[in-house]
Scaffold this motif. Structure first.
Motif, mmCIF file in Angstrom:
data_model
loop_
_atom_site.group_PDB
_atom_site.id
_atom_site.type_symbol
_atom_site.label_atom_id
_atom_site.label_comp_id
_atom_site.label_asym_id
_atom_site.label_seq_id
_atom_site.Cartn_x
_atom_site.Cartn_y
_atom_site.Cartn_z
ATOM 1 N N UNK A 1 24.210 64.111 50.547
ATOM 2 C CA UNK A 1 25.459 63.727 51.194
ATOM 3 C C UNK A 1 25.834 64.797 52.219
ATOM 4 N N UNK A 2 26.088 64.367 53.466
ATOM 5 C CA UNK A 2 26.432 65.310 54.516
ATOM 6 C C UNK A 2 27.829 65.863 54.295
ATOM 7 N N UNK A 3 28.167 66.909 55.051
ATOM 8 C CA UNK A 3 29.492 67.500 54.950
ATOM 9 C C UNK A 3 30.565 66.481 55.327
ATOM 10 N N UNK A 4 30.288 65.690 56.374
ATOM 11 C CA UNK A 4 31.245 64.673 56.777
ATOM 12 C C UNK A 4 31.451 63.623 55.706
ATOM 13 N N UNK A 5 30.363 63.225 55.041
ATOM 14 C CA UNK A 5 30.481 62.240 53.967
ATOM 15 C C UNK A 5 31.261 62.804 52.790
ATOM 16 N N UNK A 6 31.060 64.090 52.499
ATOM 17 C CA UNK A 6 31.802 64.721 51.401
ATOM 18 C C UNK A 6 33.303 64.749 51.721
ATOM 19 N N UNK A 7 33.615 65.078 52.974
ATOM 20 C CA UNK A 7 35.028 65.097 53.360
ATOM 21 C C UNK A 7 35.628 63.704 53.260
ATOM 22 N N UNK A 8 34.900 62.676 53.735
ATOM 23 C CA UNK A 8 35.439 61.318 53.710
ATOM 24 C C UNK A 8 35.662 60.852 52.274
ATOM 25 N N UNK A 9 34.743 61.167 51.394
ATOM 26 C CA UNK A 9 34.919 60.803 49.990
ATOM 27 C C UNK A 9 36.155 61.492 49.415
ATOM 28 N N UNK A 10 36.340 62.760 49.760
ATOM 29 C CA UNK A 10 37.518 63.486 49.282
ATOM 30 C C UNK A 10 38.799 62.847 49.799
ATOM 31 N N UNK A 11 38.775 62.386 51.065
ATOM 32 C CA UNK A 11 39.966 61.770 51.648
ATOM 33 C C UNK A 11 40.325 60.469 50.952
ATOM 34 N N UNK A 247 20.924 52.597 54.123
ATOM 35 C CA UNK A 247 22.164 52.193 54.787
ATOM 36 C C UNK A 247 22.770 53.388 55.495
ATOM 37 N N UNK A 248 22.848 53.305 56.809
ATOM 38 C CA UNK A 248 23.521 54.322 57.612
ATOM 39 C C UNK A 248 24.779 53.727 58.216
ATOM 40 N N UNK A 270 21.553 56.458 50.975
ATOM 41 C CA UNK A 270 22.685 56.450 51.899
ATOM 42 C C UNK A 270 22.497 57.511 52.975
ATOM 43 N N UNK A 271 22.751 57.128 54.209
ATOM 44 C CA UNK A 271 22.685 58.029 55.352
ATOM 45 C C UNK A 271 24.036 58.029 56.056
ATOM 46 N N UNK A 272 24.318 59.031 56.878
ATOM 47 C CA UNK A 272 25.594 59.041 57.614
ATOM 48 C C UNK A 272 25.722 57.827 58.526
ATOM 49 N N UNK A 273 26.961 57.446 58.795
ATOM 50 C CA UNK A 273 27.222 56.331 59.691
ATOM 51 C C UNK A 273 26.600 56.600 61.054
ATOM 52 N N UNK A 274 25.978 55.576 61.630
ATOM 53 C CA UNK A 274 25.311 55.641 62.942
ATOM 54 C C UNK A 274 24.101 56.590 62.916
#
Length: 333
Positions: A1-11, A247-248, A270-274
Motif C-alpha cells: 500500500x502506497x503512502x497515499x493509499x495509507x493516508x486515504x484509508x486513514x481519512x 485494480x488501479x 491493488x495498485x494506486x489510482x491511475x
C-alpha cells in the motif's frame, strides 16, 4: 500500500493522527472558499458555452463510480436526440506534440489522454476532448457539432460555466471523517452539497445522506478479452480456476467484491489510482489468468498479456432520475 493509499484509508477510517492536520485543513478551506467567492462575486469570470453543460464530479478523493455514470449519461443523452460531447482534464496523461485540446479516440495512447477519457471514448463512441483548460476543451467540442456537454470530474473547475451539477458519492465509504484535505478526504466542505442539483450514491448508503439523493448501481455486463477476441457472457466464466485480479482505481475493494459476487476465485492486487502498469507488475509467473477493470485495461492493452480478461460494468440509475434529468434539460432547450 502506497503512502497515499495509507493516508486515504486513514481519512475514511477517521484515524486519530489526522487531527494534527486540522490547522492545514482550515487553511485549505479558506483557499477553497476564497476561490468560490471570486467566481460568485465576479472577480473571476466563468466561460459559458451557450449550450447546456452538465458537470459530474466528487466532493471526495477516491473512486465513486463516476466514470460509468458519465458513460450512461452520454448514451442516454444521445438516445434523447442530443449530440453530447465529454470534456475532461485527462488526469495522468500528457498530450505531448499532439497538444491541447486533444480529441480522444479508442486508439489514442493512454499516456496522452489519461485512462478514463480513452475508456469513455471507447465505451460511448461519442466525442471526447481532454484539456487542462476546460473552456478551451469545451469550445473544441462545440466545433465538432456537440449541442450538450458533459464535464467529467468538473465540480471544482469553476472556469467552465454549468447548468446542472451532479455529485457522485460512494455508498459504502461516504464522506469518511467529513474533514477537508489534508485532514480528511473532502475536496470541498459538505456544505457544497446544498448547491448541487442532484446527488447520486453508488450502492445503498451506509450513512444518512445530508441531502436528498438517488441511489444507482454498477452492474457487470460481460467479459471481454484484453486482446482481440469475442466478448463473453458473465456466466459461465470464460476462464477456469483461480485468477489474479488487478485494480488501479480509486476504490479497488469494490472491484474485488464484485468478482467475489460473480463467483471468481481471485487473488487481489491493488495498485494506486491511475497506476501506469508495466509488464513486470503483471508478471505473476504461474500461468493463471489476469482479470482487471475497464479503466485499467486502457493502460494494459499494449503489454502483450495473452490470458487477460476485462470486466465491463455499466451504471444503472433509477428511472425517476432519468425522468428528472429529461425535465431539467427540456427547460434548457
Amino acid at each position: 500500500m502506497s503512502l497515499g493509499d495509507r493516508w486515504l484509508k486513514a481519512a475514511y477510517d477517521d484515524a486519530a493522527w489526522l487531527r494534527a492536520l486540522r490547522p492545514l485543513e482550515a487553511l485549505y478551506r479558506w483557499v477553497v472558499e476564497r476561490r468560490r467567492a471570486a467566481y460568485a462575486h465576479g472577480r473571476r469570470t466563468a466561460w459559458h458555452a451557450g449550450v447546456p453543460v452538465i458537470v459530474v464530479g466528487n466532493v471526495t478523493l477516491g473512486g465513486t463510480g463516476k466514470s460509468p455514470l458519465v458513460a450512461w449519461l452520454a448514451r442516454h443523452l444521445a438516445e434523447q436526440g442530443w449530440r453530447p460531447g465529454i470534456v475532461a482534464r485527462g488526469y495522468g496523461g500528457k498530450a505531448g506534440q499532439a497538444g491541447y485540446p486533444l480529441r480522444v479516440t479508442a486508439q489514442t495512447p493512454s499516456e496522452h489522454s489519461g485512462d478514463e477519457p480513452r475508456m469513455l471514448a471507447r465505451q460511448t463512441g461519442l466525442p471526447v476532448v481532454v484539456d487542462p483548460d476546460r473552456p478551451r476543451g469545451a469550445r473544441a467540442l462545440l466545433e465538432l457539432g456537440c449541442d450538450i456537454l458533459l464535464s467529467d470530474d468538473g465540480l471544482q473547475h469553476l472556469a467552465l460555466g454549468r447548468d446542472i451539477e451532479l455529485v457522485v458519492v460512494d455508498g459504502k465509504r461516504g464522506f469518511g471523517n467529513a474533514r477537508c484535505l489534508p485532514a480528511g478526504p473532502l475536496r470541498e466542505p459538505l456544505s457544497r452539497l446544498a448547491r448541487v442539483d442532484a446527488m447520486l450514491v453508488n450502492g445503498e448508503p451506509s450513512f444518512t445522506p445530508p441531502v436528498d439523493a438517488w441511489v444507482f448501481r454498477l452492474v457487470p455486463t460481460h467479459w471481454r478479452p484484453l486482446q482481440e477476441g469475442e466478448p463473453a457472457a458473465l456466466e459461465p466464466l470464460p476462464f477456469d480456476g483461480p485468477v489474479h485480479a488487478v485494480a488501479g482505481i480509486g476504490h479497488p475493494q469494490r472491484f474485488f467484491a464484485t468478482l467475489a459476487a460473480l463467483g471468481v476465485d481471485a487473488t487481489p492486487h491493488a495498485f494506486p489510482d491511475h497506476h501506469r502498469f508495466t509488464a513486470q507488475d503483471l508478471a505473476f509467473d504461474d500461468g493463471l489468468p489476469v482479470v482487471m477493470t475497464a479503466k485499467d485495461a486502457e493502460k494494459c492493452a499494449s503489454l502483450g498479456l495473452g490470458n487477460a480478461w476485462v470486466l465491463e460494468v455499466e451504471a444503472e440509475p433509477p428511472g425517476d432520475f432519468a425522468a428528472w434529468l429529461d425535465r431539467r434539460l427540456a427547460e434548457l432547450r
